[in-house]
Enzyme design. Structure first.
Site, PDB file in Angstrom:
ATOM      1  N   LYS A 154     -53.974  -0.921   1.566  1.00 22.38           N
ATOM      2  CA  LYS A 154     -53.749  -2.213   2.230  1.00 22.38           C
ATOM      3  C   LYS A 154     -52.475  -2.855   1.684  1.00 22.38           C
ATOM      4  CE  LYS A 154     -56.359  -6.468   3.328  1.00 22.38           C
ATOM      5  NZ  LYS A 154     -57.634  -7.188   3.117  1.00 22.38           N
ATOM      6  N   SER A 188     -60.041  -8.549   7.303  1.00 25.62           N
ATOM      7  CA  SER A 188     -58.608  -8.403   7.359  1.00 25.62           C
ATOM      8  C   SER A 188     -58.087  -6.999   7.032  1.00 25.62           C
ATOM      9  CB  SER A 188     -57.955  -9.390   6.394  1.00 25.62           C
ATOM     10  OG  SER A 188     -58.314  -9.100   5.072  1.00 25.62           O
ATOM     11  N   SER A 229     -63.737  -8.822   4.247  1.00 28.68           N
ATOM     12  CA  SER A 229     -62.608  -8.069   4.806  1.00 28.68           C
ATOM     13  C   SER A 229     -62.640  -6.562   4.631  1.00 28.68           C
ATOM     14  CB  SER A 229     -61.300  -8.590   4.225  1.00 28.68           C
ATOM     15  OG  SER A 229     -60.912  -9.718   4.944  1.00 28.68           O
TER      16      SER A 229
END
Ligand code: GLN
Length: 489
Positions: free
Chosen positions: A79, A154, A178
């Protein structure tokens, strides 16, 4: 080379058998990214050259007869809020568009030692604020199961990369859901570790009392393998804790798993769940019951305050954490040469132009709840409510209270929604984390597990269920999950 249905476990076996070299397989992954990611949009940047040279090194080590661990050569997606020295870390924000990390996050340092290959950095909601990855300043990631739908967020890019088989596994971060919510939306496994189990050093902070880095994988066993590798005390994160996870984490014994009692919190099932979600969760419970695990109804009475509590504490921490992004440090993105601006004008322009609307909303909210006159009414009160939520869990886990070891809950009230469906209504968007937020507020480990093997079934939209454990009892939820994986459809 067939990259589909590879797990960390099967990858390792094939590699040791010399079915492929790491260089070959890394090349295959990179070319598969180039082909498939045009449609999915999981990656923000690729690390091609370094991936190939890392791969060569692993192959040389194998040829030399060196001992190779389970993660050697495993191609991972990271990420874009986790720092890798020398590579971009934008957190999907314009304000960090030109930022190149100058050190490795602790998790990255650990994984480098384990010999993994980093394929690239993945898309996310800006600064991890969102539930659909639509808040990225750069692109929209699609759900590999239905390209008109969001992958969740996310950590949507990381999860979509694994689901689309253009990474073997990934790392995400979870502040309010997330990792787990997108994992649920894309039929993947996502683990949010106990607060303090994994170092946050080198993770771009969102809500520091809530954030944890965790694995996103195809199987629960893979999640256990990655988690074991990244967890542990780190002197660079004073909230990390030294906890010795036993071998049981990777090799759970059925006789011990059967002794665990699972609590079903009434508050999580009293309406508000989509029909297909509640049917899928019932199926998961049925499958778990076939393992002879005992179930019990429990109460978590303060659940209804969790969302409001989170939307006070998280923005308060956001407003303070994001104060450092003035556009001057961390890669200036606008050029003000010859404009004769004073420092204040520059801050206004940088932050005004650099942050997206959701980030601004949260900075404003957080600044408000921390301001004098409102602090006691909002922030201080939310901290008290947070304690009550934590005590609900303590009671459920206590032998004198609920007496359960693990709690089963939905991951989110719906399956993946359509792109654009919730972008105009932040409150609607916030509601998709209603079942994941409590574990962050209480600091508990929680995992999202796909009810079925959706990769094999095809068409159906995935549904995940959540297991929440006692602090540092990742072995319980990972253990149940590993046996669940063995018998699910
Ligand atoms: N979707 C939640 C939010 O927008 C959680 C985000 C996260 O876990 N990073 O805050």
């Amino acid at each position: 080379m067939d990259l589909n249905n590879l797990t960390i476990k099967s990858f390792h076996k094939s590699f040791i058998n010399k079915d492929f070299s790491i260089l070959e397989i890394t090349k295959s992954f990179l070319s598969s990214i180039k082909e498939k990611d045009k449609k999915i949009g999981a990656y923000l940047s690729l690390m091609e050259e370094s991936a190939l040279s890392q791969a060569e090194k692993v192959d040389v080590d194998l040829a030399k007869g060196g001992e190779l661990g389970i993660l050697s050569g495993v191609p991972l997606a990271i990420k874009d809020n986790i720092l890798i020295d020398g590579f971009p870390a934008t957190a999907a924000s314009k304000i960090l568009e030109n930022y190149i990390a100058v050190y490795d996050a602790t998790v990255i340092k650990k994984l480098k030692k384990s010999g993994v290959i980093f394929l690239g950095k993945t898309n996310m909601d800006e600064f991890a604020m969102g539930s659909s990855t639509e808040n990225s300043a750069f692109k929209i990631t699609k759900n590999p199961f239905d390209l008109e739908r969001v992958p969740g967020g996310s950590s949507g890019g990381s999860v979509a990369a694994v689901a689309a088989e253009i990474a073997l596994a990934a790392l995400g971060s979870d502040t309010g859901g997330s990792i787990r919510q997108p994992a649920g939306f894309c039929g993947m496994v996502g683990l949010k570790p106990t607060y303090g189990a994994v170092s946050r050093y080198g993770l771009i902070a969102m809500g520091s009392s809530l954030d944890q880095i965790g694995p996103i994988t195809k199987t629960v066993e893979d999640a256990a393998i990655l988690f074991k590798e990244i967890s542990g005390k780190d002197n660079f994160d004073s909230t990390s804790i030294n906890f010795e996870y036993k071998e049981e984490l990777l090799n759970p014994k059925l006789e011990n798993i059967k002794k665990l009692k699972i609590g079903i919190p009434k508050e999580y099932f009293s309406g508000g769940l989509d029909k297909n979600v509640s049917l899928a969760i019932e199926e998961a419970i049925k499958i778990l019951k076939s393992l002879k695990i005992e179930f019990k109804e429990i109460n978590l009475p303060h659940t209804k305050y969790a969302l409001s509590c989170y939307y006070i504490i998280m923005p308060a921490e956001v407003s303070s954490n994001l104060a450092r992004f003035d556009g001057i440090r961390y890669g200036q993105n606008l050029n003000f040469k010859n404009q004769n601006l004073n420092l204040k004008d520059i801050y206004f322009k940088q932050r005004g132009g650099g942050f997206g609307p959701e980030v601004k909303r949260r900075i404003a909210l957080g600044t408000f709840v921390l301001s004098s006159g409102y602090y006691d009414a909002y922030y201080a009160k939310a901290q008290k409510v947070r304690k009550l939520i934590k005590e609900d869990f303590d009671k459920a886990f206590s032998p004198l209270g609920g007496g359960v070891d693990v709690i089963l809950a939905p991951v989110s009230p719906t399956t993946a929604f359509k792109i654009g469906e919730k972008t105009d209504d932040p409150l609607k968007m916030y509601l998709s984390d209603i079942f994941t937020i409590p574990a962050n507020l209480a600091g508990l480990p929680a995992i999202s597990i796909p009810v079925k093997n959706y990769q094999k079934i095809g068409k159906e939209l995935p549904v995940g269920f959540q297991l929440i454990g006692k602090p540092f009892h990742e072995a319980d939820i990972l253990g149940i999950g590993q046996y669940y994986d063995k018998i699910k459809k």
